[in-house]
Structure formats: structure tokens, C-alpha cells
Write a protein that holds these residues in place. Sequence first.
Motif, PDB file in Angstrom:
ATOM      1  N   PRO A   1       5.987  22.938   1.934  1.00 47.88           N
ATOM      2  CA  PRO A   1       6.647  21.634   2.015  1.00 47.88           C
ATOM      3  C   PRO A   1       6.005  20.746   3.083  1.00 47.88           C
ATOM      4  CG  PRO A   1       8.276  23.365   1.783  1.00 47.88           C
ATOM      5  CD  PRO A   1       6.956  24.049   1.974  1.00 47.88           C
ATOM      6  N   ARG A   2       5.760  19.480   2.703  1.00 48.24           N
ATOM      7  CA  ARG A   2       5.121  18.507   3.595  1.00 48.24           C
ATOM      8  C   ARG A   2       6.046  17.300   3.742  1.00 48.24           C
ATOM      9  NH1 ARG A   2      -0.417  18.517   3.189  1.00 48.24           N
ATOM     10  NH2 ARG A   2      -0.359  17.063   4.958  1.00 48.24           N
ATOM     11  N   TYR A   3       6.214  16.832   4.978  1.00 50.81           N
ATOM     12  CA  TYR A   3       7.163  15.762   5.254  1.00 50.81           C
ATOM     13  C   TYR A   3       6.507  14.470   5.751  1.00 50.81           C
ATOM     14  CZ  TYR A   3      10.349  19.694   4.967  1.00 50.81           C
ATOM     15  OH  TYR A   3      11.041  20.813   4.521  1.00 50.81           O
ATOM     16  N   ASN A   4       5.184  14.497   5.943  1.00 44.71           N
ATOM     17  CA  ASN A   4       4.510  13.313   6.478  1.00 44.71           C
ATOM     18  C   ASN A   4       3.028  13.401   6.154  1.00 44.71           C
ATOM     19  OD1 ASN A   4       4.013  10.930   7.823  1.00 44.71           O
ATOM     20  ND2 ASN A   4       4.355  11.764   9.883  1.00 44.71           N
ATOM     21  N   ILE A   5       2.688  13.316   4.874  1.00 44.14           N
ATOM     22  CA  ILE A   5       1.312  13.429   4.425  1.00 44.14           C
ATOM     23  C   ILE A   5       0.584  12.114   4.711  1.00 44.14           C
ATOM     24  CG2 ILE A   5      -0.176  13.860   2.439  1.00 44.14           C
ATOM     25  CD1 ILE A   5       2.210  15.389   1.192  1.00 44.14           C
ATOM     26  N   ALA A   6      -0.582  12.213   5.325  1.00 46.91           N
ATOM     27  CA  ALA A   6      -1.297  11.019   5.799  1.00 46.91           C
ATOM     28  C   ALA A   6      -2.716  10.971   5.242  1.00 46.91           C
ATOM     29  CB  ALA A   6      -1.330  11.021   7.329  1.00 46.91           C
TER      30      ALA A   6
ATOM     31  N   THR B   1      10.433   8.988  13.863  1.00 43.35           N
ATOM     32  CA  THR B   1       9.667  10.233  14.004  1.00 43.35           C
ATOM     33  C   THR B   1       8.462  10.218  13.079  1.00 43.35           C
ATOM     34  OG1 THR B   1      11.641  11.512  14.584  1.00 43.35           O
ATOM     35  CG2 THR B   1       9.763  12.761  13.769  1.00 43.35           C
ATOM     36  N   VAL B   2       8.617   9.604  11.918  1.00 39.35           N
ATOM     37  CA  VAL B   2       7.554   9.585  10.914  1.00 39.35           C
ATOM     38  C   VAL B   2       6.366   8.719  11.347  1.00 39.35           C
ATOM     39  CG1 VAL B   2       8.390   7.594   9.603  1.00 39.35           C
ATOM     40  CG2 VAL B   2       7.137   9.409   8.427  1.00 39.35           C
ATOM     41  N   ASN B   3       6.556   7.881  12.340  1.00 36.78           N
ATOM     42  CA  ASN B   3       5.483   6.977  12.747  1.00 36.78           C
ATOM     43  C   ASN B   3       4.221   7.717  13.194  1.00 36.78           C
ATOM     44  OD1 ASN B   3       7.303   4.980  12.238  1.00 36.78           O
ATOM     45  ND2 ASN B   3       7.427   4.200  14.325  1.00 36.78           N
ATOM     46  N   SER B   4       4.395   8.893  13.765  1.00 42.83           N
ATOM     47  CA  SER B   4       3.243   9.658  14.233  1.00 42.83           C
ATOM     48  C   SER B   4       2.836  10.687  13.181  1.00 42.83           C
ATOM     49  CB  SER B   4       3.577  10.388  15.541  1.00 42.83           C
ATOM     50  OG  SER B   4       2.523  11.270  15.905  1.00 42.83           O
ATOM     51  N   VAL B   5       1.555  10.685  12.828  1.00 41.58           N
ATOM     52  CA  VAL B   5       1.070  11.645  11.838  1.00 41.58           C
ATOM     53  C   VAL B   5       1.126  13.073  12.369  1.00 41.58           C
ATOM     54  CG1 VAL B   5      -0.421   9.956  10.725  1.00 41.58           C
ATOM     55  CG2 VAL B   5      -1.331  11.369  12.592  1.00 41.58           C
ATOM     56  N   LYS B   6       1.327  13.228  13.671  1.00 43.59           N
ATOM     57  CA  LYS B   6       1.441  14.568  14.253  1.00 43.59           C
ATOM     58  C   LYS B   6       2.763  15.235  13.875  1.00 43.59           C
ATOM     59  CE  LYS B   6      -1.429  13.437  18.275  1.00 43.59           C
ATOM     60  NZ  LYS B   6      -1.474  13.352  19.765  1.00 43.59           N
ATOM     61  N   ASN B   7       3.734  14.424  13.476  1.00 41.20           N
ATOM     62  CA  ASN B   7       5.040  14.955  13.120  1.00 41.20           C
ATOM     63  C   ASN B   7       5.105  15.255  11.632  1.00 41.20           C
ATOM     64  OD1 ASN B   7       5.911  14.553  15.794  1.00 41.20           O
ATOM     65  ND2 ASN B   7       6.504  12.447  15.353  1.00 41.20           N
TER      66      ASN B   7
ATOM     67  N   GLU C   1      11.216  18.205   8.970  1.00 41.55           N
ATOM     68  CA  GLU C   1      12.337  17.617   8.238  1.00 41.55           C
ATOM     69  C   GLU C   1      12.925  16.409   8.956  1.00 41.55           C
ATOM     70  OE1 GLU C   1      15.278  20.156   6.295  1.00 41.55           O
ATOM     71  OE2 GLU C   1      14.027  21.879   6.840  1.00 41.55           O
ATOM     72  N   ASP C   2      12.697  16.292  10.261  1.00 39.92           N
ATOM     73  CA  ASP C   2      13.198  15.128  10.995  1.00 39.92           C
ATOM     74  C   ASP C   2      12.631  13.827  10.437  1.00 39.92           C
ATOM     75  OD1 ASP C   2      14.722  16.660  12.691  1.00 39.92           O
ATOM     76  OD2 ASP C   2      13.188  16.782  14.258  1.00 39.92           O
ATOM     77  N   CYS C   3      11.449  13.894   9.822  1.00 40.26           N
ATOM     78  CA  CYS C   3      10.827  12.693   9.276  1.00 40.26           C
ATOM     79  C   CYS C   3      11.635  12.094   8.134  1.00 40.26           C
ATOM     80  CB  CYS C   3       9.413  13.009   8.792  1.00 40.26           C
ATOM     81  SG  CYS C   3       8.229  13.445  10.092  1.00 40.26           S
ATOM     82  N   ILE C   4      12.306  12.918   7.352  1.00 42.84           N
ATOM     83  CA  ILE C   4      13.009  12.414   6.179  1.00 42.84           C
ATOM     84  C   ILE C   4      14.512  12.272   6.398  1.00 42.84           C
ATOM     85  CG2 ILE C   4      11.274  13.454   4.683  1.00 42.84           C
ATOM     86  CD1 ILE C   4      13.367  15.579   3.907  1.00 42.84           C
ATOM     87  N   ARG C   5      14.978  12.589   7.595  1.00 41.82           N
ATOM     88  CA  ARG C   5      16.416  12.535   7.854  1.00 41.82           C
ATOM     89  C   ARG C   5      16.870  11.085   7.974  1.00 41.82           C
ATOM     90  NH1 ARG C   5      16.594  16.284  11.445  1.00 41.82           N
ATOM     91  NH2 ARG C   5      17.166  17.867   9.921  1.00 41.82           N
ATOM     92  N   SER C   6      17.879  10.726   7.193  1.00 42.55           N
ATOM     93  CA  SER C   6      18.381   9.357   7.198  1.00 42.55           C
ATOM     94  C   SER C   6      19.028   9.031   8.526  1.00 42.55           C
ATOM     95  CB  SER C   6      19.406   9.175   6.067  1.00 42.55           C
ATOM     96  OG  SER C   6      20.071   7.938   6.214  1.00 42.55           O
TER      97      SER C   6
ATOM     98  N   MET D   1       0.842  -1.188   0.000  1.00 48.50           N
ATOM     99  CA  MET D   1       0.000   0.000   0.000  1.00 48.50           C
ATOM    100  C   MET D   1       0.878   1.240   0.000  1.00 48.50           C
ATOM    101  SD  MET D   1      -1.335   0.144   3.972  1.00 48.50           S
ATOM    102  CE  MET D   1      -2.140   1.717   3.715  1.00 48.50           C
ATOM    103  N   CYS D   2       0.247   2.390  -0.058  1.00 52.61           N
ATOM    104  CA  CYS D   2       0.939   3.658   0.114  1.00 52.61           C
ATOM    105  C   CYS D   2       0.133   4.455   1.115  1.00 52.61           C
ATOM    106  CB  CYS D   2       1.038   4.403  -1.221  1.00 52.61           C
ATOM    107  SG  CYS D   2       1.761   6.062  -1.067  1.00 52.61           S
ATOM    108  N   GLY D   3       0.663   4.574   2.346  1.00 53.40           N
ATOM    109  CA  GLY D   3      -0.082   5.205   3.410  1.00 53.40           C
ATOM    110  C   GLY D   3       0.477   6.514   3.903  1.00 53.40           C
ATOM    111  N   ARG D   4       1.680   6.872   3.474  1.00 59.17           N
ATOM    112  CA  ARG D   4       2.276   8.164   3.820  1.00 59.17           C
ATOM    113  C   ARG D   4       3.207   8.568   2.680  1.00 59.17           C
ATOM    114  NH1 ARG D   4       3.094   8.357   9.455  1.00 59.17           N
ATOM    115  NH2 ARG D   4       1.399   7.230  10.479  1.00 59.17           N
ATOM    116  N   PHE D   5       3.334   9.861   2.456  1.00 60.71           N
ATOM    117  CA  PHE D   5       4.300  10.323   1.462  1.00 60.71           C
ATOM    118  C   PHE D   5       4.736  11.742   1.750  1.00 60.71           C
ATOM    119  CE2 PHE D   5       0.193  11.438  -0.429  1.00 60.71           C
ATOM    120  CZ  PHE D   5       0.404  12.655  -1.060  1.00 60.71           C
ATOM    121  N   THR D   6       5.681  12.231   0.970  1.00 60.51           N
ATOM    122  CA  THR D   6       6.241  13.565   1.167  1.00 60.51           C
ATOM    123  C   THR D   6       6.127  14.389  -0.105  1.00 60.51           C
ATOM    124  OG1 THR D   6       8.497  12.977   0.479  1.00 60.51           O
ATOM    125  CG2 THR D   6       7.933  12.624   2.786  1.00 60.51           C
ATOM    126  N   LEU D   7       6.061  15.686   0.074  1.00 60.30           N
ATOM    127  CA  LEU D   7       6.103  16.630  -1.038  1.00 60.30           C
ATOM    128  C   LEU D   7       6.808  17.870  -0.508  1.00 60.30           C
ATOM    129  CD1 LEU D   7       5.344  17.263  -3.956  1.00 60.30           C
ATOM    130  CD2 LEU D   7       3.162  18.162  -3.127  1.00 60.30           C
TER     131      LEU D   7
END
Length: 233
Positions: free
Chosen positions: A31-36, A215-221, A224-229, A1-7
Motif C-alpha cells: 500500500p502506497r499513500y503518497n506516490i510522487a 502531511t502529504v505535502n512532503s514526499v518523504k511521508n 496513512e496520515d496522508c489520507i486521513r481527513s 496536473m496530477c502530481g501525487r496519488f495513492t494506491l
Amino acid sequence: MCGRFTLTVTWEELMTRYLIDPESVSPFHIPRYNIAPTQMVTAIINDGSTNRIGQLQWGLVPSWAKDSSTGAKMINARSETLEEKPAYRMPFYRKRCLIPADGFYEWQKNENGKQPFRIGLRSGDLFSMAGLYDIWITPSGEKLSTCTVITTEPNTLMVPIHNRMPVILRPEDEALWLERTTAASERNPSNLQSLKELLKPYPAQDMQAVPVSTTVNSVKNDTEDCIRSITRS
């Protein structure tokens, strides 16, 4: 599935990428880092002559639905069964859209739980996920415009992570996907086939999967921390 993405691109980059007149619409994207799911997402449609950009609620509500509760369950549409599902059949024929993204998330199971990955193009470029949209009229007479992301079988990059992935269209195929006069129906089998041929896994060699923080696990976040390797020091 695709349940979260970034733009994470800028408004100007979006307008340039999709050949949209900046005077035709007021800016709304940041800019969006955790679209749900159930959130508003940026989408592209074609009005028959030009591309148009706007927002759709993620989670398809069919025009004939009794209420909007189905939306949360229809964030993804399987490419293999679009014509079999009443909710997706007519949108596939008549209401196709592009959903811009520069990454999507999936979670890989491991001995410690689940590791999130951000998956995107190796080039880091913006890409378009194939989507469908529909318009539902609320009991008060207002229009609710919603969408779903089409998924397909995984490519070799995705196989170890998840058993589905979004359909990512090549830039040269986007116009065909949006073409309103390409009426995909049983009366136009060749046009229908040309659209179905687009619904395939994107080449694995042109993609990358990067482990990221939980960090990305929560939709509240949504930072940029969500995409940091997590491999970075």
C-alpha cells in the motif's frame, strides 16, 4: 496536473481487479499513500492476449531522448495535444497503459496557503488512470521503462480545486485503451477517434474530494496520515 496519488489496496485486490494470473508475477506492491514523480509506479499493459502488471518510473523518457533528465518534466501529458508532441505521439499510438490508483491529490489555494485534497471515486473503489509508456536505452545498454499520466480539463468537482485532472477510464473502456491491435494512427482514423473519445473528464457526481492533512505535502511521508481527513475528530 496530477502530481501525487495513492494506491492503498492489497496485492490480491490488484490481481483480481485486472484479471492477472497470480502465478505469472512475483508480488511487489505494498500500500502506497503518497506516490510522487520519478518513483516507481504500478502499471498494467496488455501483451496481446493477457494483462500484465509491472512497474514503470513516473516521468516519461522518450525512446529517442539523449538522456533521462526529461523524465521529471513529463509526468503528465495533456490529452488535447498528444499527437502534437513528439514525445507522446508514438506512445499514444502504440504504448498505452493503465495506472491503478484509489485517489489523487491536488492543492487548492486559499487565504492560508494551499489545502490538499484527496480526490477519488465516491464508492472508494480502485480506478485506472490513462497512461502512456516508453522504453529508453541507457548508455550502458540497460532498459529504463517510464510512463506519464494523461490529463484532461476538470469536471465540476475539480474546477474549484485545480484546472486539470487525470483521465480516469471507465472499467468497460480499459480493454480498448490497452488493445494492442487498435493501432491508433492516421491510417486508422476510426480507431484513433475511439481512443480520443475516452480522454474526457470523469463524471463529477461519481467522485468526491476530501480535505486531508498537510502531511502529504512532503514526499518523504508515505503513511496513512496522508489520507486521513482533517474533518474527522
